[in-house]
Design a protein around this motif. Structure first.
Motif, PDB file in Angstrom:
ATOM      1  N   GLU A 235       0.806  -1.111   0.078  1.00 53.72           N
ATOM      2  CA  GLU A 235       0.097  -0.212  -0.088  1.00 53.72           C
ATOM      3  C   GLU A 235       0.735   1.179   0.028  1.00 53.72           C
ATOM      4  OE1 GLU A 235      -3.239  -0.377  -0.349  1.00 53.72           O
ATOM      5  OE2 GLU A 235      -3.178  -2.314   0.092  1.00 53.72           O
ATOM      6  N   GLN A 236       0.290   2.337  -0.857  1.00 57.36           N
ATOM      7  CA  GLN A 236       1.057   3.626  -0.744  1.00 57.36           C
ATOM      8  C   GLN A 236       1.091   4.040   1.048  1.00 57.36           C
ATOM      9  OE1 GLN A 236       2.284   4.886  -3.078  1.00 57.36           O
ATOM     10  NE2 GLN A 236       2.715   6.875  -3.214  1.00 57.36           N
ATOM     11  N   PRO A 237       2.376   4.783   1.204  1.00 57.26           N
ATOM     12  CA  PRO A 237       2.478   5.246   2.729  1.00 57.26           C
ATOM     13  C   PRO A 237       1.465   6.277   2.951  1.00 57.26           C
ATOM     14  CG  PRO A 237       4.375   5.654   1.264  1.00 57.26           C
ATOM     15  CD  PRO A 237       3.653   4.783   0.492  1.00 57.26           C
ATOM     16  N   GLU A 238       1.224   6.441   4.487  1.00 60.10           N
ATOM     17  CA  GLU A 238       0.414   7.724   4.787  1.00 60.10           C
ATOM     18  C   GLU A 238       1.461   8.576   5.023  1.00 60.10           C
ATOM     19  OE1 GLU A 238      -2.942   7.624   4.840  1.00 60.10           O
ATOM     20  OE2 GLU A 238      -3.004   5.608   4.312  1.00 60.10           O
ATOM     21  N   THR A 239       2.502   8.549   5.137  1.00 63.51           N
ATOM     22  CA  THR A 239       3.844   9.685   5.458  1.00 63.51           C
ATOM     23  C   THR A 239       3.641  10.803   4.235  1.00 63.51           C
ATOM     24  OG1 THR A 239       5.429   8.356   4.627  1.00 63.51           O
ATOM     25  CG2 THR A 239       4.867   8.299   7.098  1.00 63.51           C
ATOM     26  N   TRP A 240       3.770  11.992   4.766  1.00 63.02           N
ATOM     27  CA  TRP A 240       3.820  13.339   3.762  1.00 63.02           C
ATOM     28  C   TRP A 240       5.307  13.530   3.886  1.00 63.02           C
ATOM     29  CZ3 TRP A 240      -0.034  16.297   1.179  1.00 63.02           C
ATOM     30  CH2 TRP A 240      -1.301  15.837   1.366  1.00 63.02           C
ATOM     31  N   PRO A 241       5.944  14.201   2.731  1.00 58.75           N
ATOM     32  CA  PRO A 241       5.447  14.100   1.465  1.00 58.75           C
ATOM     33  C   PRO A 241       5.332  12.908   0.641  1.00 58.75           C
ATOM     34  CG  PRO A 241       7.393  14.907   1.312  1.00 58.75           C
ATOM     35  CD  PRO A 241       7.310  14.507   2.765  1.00 58.75           C
TER      36      PRO A 241
END
Length: 383
Positions: A235-241
């Motif tokens: 899954e795509q990580p939740e952290t930005w950016p």
């Protein structure tokens, strides 16, 4: 060549922009945020320094919520299509919007049954009042251009944001024509998302754009893939950016953008704005003196950008632009400027307009040369 197409892309760039890009390519052309070696760390330092400079320039609450993109168009698409849409949600935009806004909105209308209202300001009306009158309980997003690339009008973001905040909607601002030219404060202006290119008022290279997002705004990434973070997860990580920056970013371009931002900081946004406005006033006064010319947008007593669009009555705008280029070596842009709704408002949809747009390094002498050329062309074609 006299270059009066700054609204499309600024030229020339500060000397340091090209030098920084060459340095990045030759000395640390590694992948930032991926490997741990010193070249990758050096590349990452330039990227993160640029985020910090952008956060300071636009008074953004979080450096981590500053996302690099290819241009303003990709940033705006991410802002618009990254929101969680439900059928019958409502969006408000203005009739001054560029196709970078209008086309994503029209696609949402078609594919997700979203309602879109484009508000138009007539004489005596205020943008905030028009938007407030159009708000409904289903309004989820208000998206406005800060400055028109056709008329040069600057919209009152503070007043608009006050209306938007009262209705539990988000405010997204397209600052393509104002970033680096007009002071923008995300905190005091109540902006939830701010999108702009690096290659216009910020004096950076093409291939750079930015989306700045407040922490409370959740966005679904349009592109997913390698981020250098949480690589074990499918899954795509939740952290930005990282969440919105899949793939290798344009480090040389960002290095050049950093130098452009530093130039803007050293000169001062107020100084830059006043300079470009002075050129616009000189141009408008000169065109009025020639006569037989229709000019759109605010007059010289109002706040406006260094963008002057006009029509010489009886002369095709494209012919005017070609003659200016070929015979006078003056670069302008003719046509609809990717903003057809704005031309509907101006009554120029059938003909288009000639647009002269001024920048940091243009001069009054160049404006005078341009005015003399317009007068000669008009006389040669019509008299």
């Amino acid at each position: 060549m006299i270059y009066f197409d700054q609204a499309a892309s600024s030229f020339p760039k500060p000397v340091g922009v090209a030098e920084a890009m060459v340095e990045a390519v030759q000395l640390f052309a590694a992948n930032p945020g991926r490997s741990g070696h010193q070249l990758a760390r050096q590349a990452n330092e330039v990227v993160e320094k640029t985020r910090k400079k952008l956060a300071l320039l636009f008074h953004h609450e979080s450096e981590r919520h500053i996302v690099f993109s290819l241009n303003a168009t990709t940033a705006l698409n991410q802002a618009i299509e990254g929101l969680m849409w439900e059928p019958h949600d409502h969006i408000i935009a203005t009739q001054l919007e560029h196709n970078a806004v209008r086309r994503p909105l029209e696609r949402l209308k078609k594919e997700k049954n979203i309602h879109v209202t484009y508000v138009q300001k007539d004489s005596g009306q205020e943008w905030a009042e028009l938007i407030e009158a159009t708000m409904t309980e289903h309004t989820k997003l208000v998206i406005v251009t800060h400055g028109s690339n056709v008329t040069g009008e600057i919209l009152p973001l503070k007043e608009i944001s006050e209306v938007v905040s009262e209705h539990n909607a988000l405010l997204c601002v397209d600052a393509s024509q104002t970033a680096g030219i007009v002071d923008i404060n995300m905190a005091t202006m109540g902006i939830d998302m701010l999108a702009f290119p690096g290659h216009k008022g910020l004096m950076g290279p093409q291939g750079t754009g930015v989306l700045m997002v407040k922490k409370h705004v959740a966005l679904r990434p349009l592109i997913v893939g390698g981020t250098g973070d949480a690589s074990e997860s499918p899954e795509q990580p939740e952290t930005w950016p990282e969440r919105l920056e899949s793939g290798t970013i344009n480090t040389p371009g960002i290095a050049g953008l950093l130098k452009g931002i530093e130039t803007i900081h050293d000169m001062g946004i107020k100084t830059i704005y006043e300079h470009e406005k002075k050129l616009a006033i000189r141009c408008i006064d000169g065109l009025n003196a020639i006569g037989g010319i229709e000019i759109v947008g605010p007059d010289t007593h109002q706040e406006r950008l260094g963008v002057v669009s006009f029509l010489v009555k009886g002369v095709d705008p494209h012919e005017m632009a070609i003659i200016l280029d070929n015979h006078y070596h003056v670069a302008v842009r003719a046509g609809l400027h990717c903003s057809p709704l704005a031309h509907q408002v101006c009554g120029s949809s059938e003909t288009g307009l000639v647009r002269a747009s001024f920048g940091l390094y243009n001069t009054l002498d160049e404006v005078d040369t341009f005015l003399s050329a317009v007068a000669e062309i008009k006389e040669g074609l019509l008299e």
